[in-house]
Scaffold this active site. Structure first.
Site, PDB file in Angstrom:
ATOM      1  N   GLU A 274       0.885  -1.174   0.000  1.00  0.00           N
ATOM      2  CA  GLU A 274       0.000   0.000   0.000  1.00  0.00           C
ATOM      3  C   GLU A 274       0.914   1.212   0.000  1.00  0.00           C
ATOM      4  OE1 GLU A 274      -3.107  -0.049  -0.337  1.00  0.00           O
ATOM      5  OE2 GLU A 274      -3.883  -1.923   0.464  1.00  0.00           O
ATOM      6  N   CYS A 308      -2.439   9.204   2.704  1.00  0.00           N
ATOM      7  CA  CYS A 308      -1.995   8.618   1.425  1.00  0.00           C
ATOM      8  C   CYS A 308      -2.953   8.942   0.286  1.00  0.00           C
ATOM      9  CB  CYS A 308      -1.826   7.117   1.571  1.00  0.00           C
ATOM     10  SG  CYS A 308      -3.285   6.316   2.228  1.00  0.00           S
TER      11      CYS A 308
END
Ligand code: NAD
Length: 502
Positions: A274, A308
């Protein structure tokens, strides 16, 4: 603890539980025991609004990691965790979720003190998200199954598949949502019967160490969860190549993730990555501009931009570009810049001096590249790693501030002329974590969704995250999914069984 940090905690009246926890010497949690690092080394944990030292964290060694992997391995191979009846595993995970919930204030305070973030959002987002994630995956423990198959092969067979836990899962976690990101990795792994070794980010280990105490209190067997604090270049790098780890799940930056993934693949570990993002936001000409401006600002400046999937690139239809910028700037000016423990804080200090310098240097780059600075643009006088929420206008997609992940409170904006132009600019990025659309025209929205190269698409919203929905990127934002039933398949092997029948 430095006096400035003590005074800070007193000023905002943190709980007695938090004070008690911070007064203790911090230790790693390995095989159910609390240990210092093998060579007795520590590093300082620094509070971002005062720049004072909170406490010392053990700097784990490769030997400490070996010890933790051995504990996880022994529990997986010979221990009870994976052999528990599913409902029993489910019950223990629910108990853990209940304990996290019962200690939410303390955990939120630790998150705010360690990472610098807003204590209110830590409570409502990070800790609530952690509780929800454990509850959601607890329920899966009793709902995992393979399938029986009717083969076409000549002969008479019973053919079926079994879902089996992959083994020891190594989780490498970033600093922006320390406990919640850890939960995204751990909850599903524990539900399917894996055992785990977690390395928190060196900047934010505290909530994870408190969590380990709750793991013990919940009665989860020793060796199921192991926490090794330490540096990425030492403990993290060793995890990527460790032969005792079957699956590595990494959340962090794309450059580090690329190296971790490469190293992990050498021993054919299963890997989930990720990684970073530079998520585009499309504001169409029919959008409710005031509502969109608020949502876009919240979507990029939440957690001071250290998110993010933050919507960091806003492309706005030319006919409403100026009006949208006016709304955006007016709303952004109302966001309170304050220390994380201030209950009204929205823009908190960045996590570290390094991160502040990095963000300021990107803002300077933007100015040099010719982007028009229309709001903010400065670091505040210290102490504290504060950077103003910053907005650039009339950016071009070849600018570094548009192409690279800044990971701070910086929004780049540009006008677009039509939908194809908007899509071309939005998709022109190495990243593909998320995208957002602001419009009330369902026809156009549904036309856009399949054409956006992104793992999540938010419509008239940003970063709506739920444990039942998968999260993960396209392109250089990584592969594999956290959350949702999709994550379970990344944590189990499928075994095909053939039995010849008479
Ligand atoms: P980072 O890559 O610097 O560090 C992440 C983790 O990797 C930390 O625990 C660190 O100690 C460890 N690490 C560092 N060097 C290592 C090495 N050589 N080998 C193994 N591990 C190593 O990232 P960060 O600065 O902590 O976090 C910010 C980044 O994380 C941003 O790029 C952000 O976009 C990304 N992120 C992604 C997601 C997502 O779900 N896609 C979520 C949160 C953060």
């Amino acid at each position: 603890m430095d006096t400035v940090v003590q005074q800070y905690l007193e000023r905002y009246g943190v709980s007695e539980a938090t004070r008690r926890f911070l007064a203790k010497p911090q230790k790693m949690f390995i095989g159910g025991r609390w240990l210092e690092s093998g060579d007795g080394q520590f590093f300082d944990s620094v509070e971002p609004s005062t720049e004072g030292v909170i406490t010392r964290i053990p700097a784990g060694t490769v030997d400490d990691l070996d010890h933790a992997v051995a504990a996880a391995r022994a529990q997986f191979d010979g221990g009870q965790w994976r052999r528990l009846k599913p409902l029993e595993r489910e019950r223990l995970l629910h108990r853990l979720a209940d304990l996290i919930e019962a200690n939410a204030i303390e955990l939120a305070e630790l998150e705010a003190i360690d990472m610098g973030k807003s204590v209110a959002s830590a409570r409502d987002v990070d800790i609530q998200g952690t509780v929800d994630t454990f509850r959601y995956f607890a329920g899966w423990a009793s709902k995992l199954h393979g399938r029986t198959v009717e083969p076409s092969l000549p002969g008479n067979y019973l053919a079926y598949t079994r879902k089996e836990p992959i083994g020891v899962v190594g989780a490498i976690v970033p600093w922006n949502f320390p406990l919640q990101t850890m939960a995204w990795k751990l909850a599903a792994a524990l539900a399917v019967g894996c055992t785990t070794v977690v390395k928190p980010a060196e900047l934010t280990s505290l909530s994870t160490l408190r969590f380990a105490e709750l793991v013990q209190e919940a009665g989860i067997p020793d060796g199921v969860v192991n926490i090794v604090t330490g540096r990425g270049s030492v403990v993290g790098a060793a995890m990527a190549t460790h032969p005792g780890i079957d699956k590595l799940t990494f959340t962090g930056s794309t450059p580090v993730g690329r190296n971790v993934g490469r190293a992990a693949l050498d021993s054919i570990k299963r890997v989930t990555l990720e990684l970073g993002g530079k998520s585009p936001v499309l504001v169409l000409d029919d959008a409710d501009l005031a509502a969109a401006a608020r949502a876009v600002a919240n979507g990029v400046f939440f957690n001071s931009g250290q998110v993010c999937d933050a919507g960091t690139r806003a492309y706005v239809h030319r006919s409403v570009y100026d009006a949208f910028l006016d709304e955006l700037i007016a709303y952004t000016a109302t966001l309170k810049i304050a220390p994380g423990l201030d209950p009204d804080c929205f823009i908190s200090p960045l996590v570290s001096a390094l991160q502040k310098d990095r963000v300021v240097s990107y803002i300077d780059t933007g100015r040099r590249e010719g982007a028009e600075l229309v709001h903010g643009g400065h670091a505040l006088q210290g102490p504290g790693y504060y950077v103003e929420p910053t907005i650039f206008a009339h950016c071009r997609n070849d600018m570094n501030i548009v192409r690279e992940e800044i990971f701070g409170p910086v929004l780049v904006t540009a006008p677009f002329d039509d939908i194809d132009d908007a899509l071309a600019q939005a998709n022109d990025s190495p990243f593909g974590l998320a995208a957002a659309i602001y419009s009330n025209d369902l026809g156009r929205v549904h036309g856009l969704i399949p054409r956006l190269h992104a793992g999540s698409v938010y419509v008239n919203a940003h970063s709506t995250i739920d444990p039942a929905m998968p999260f993960g990127g396209f392109k250089e934002s990584g592969f594999g999914k956290d959350l949702g039933p999709e994550q379970l398949d990344h944590l189990m092997e499928t075994k095909a069984v053939w039995i010849t029948l008479p």
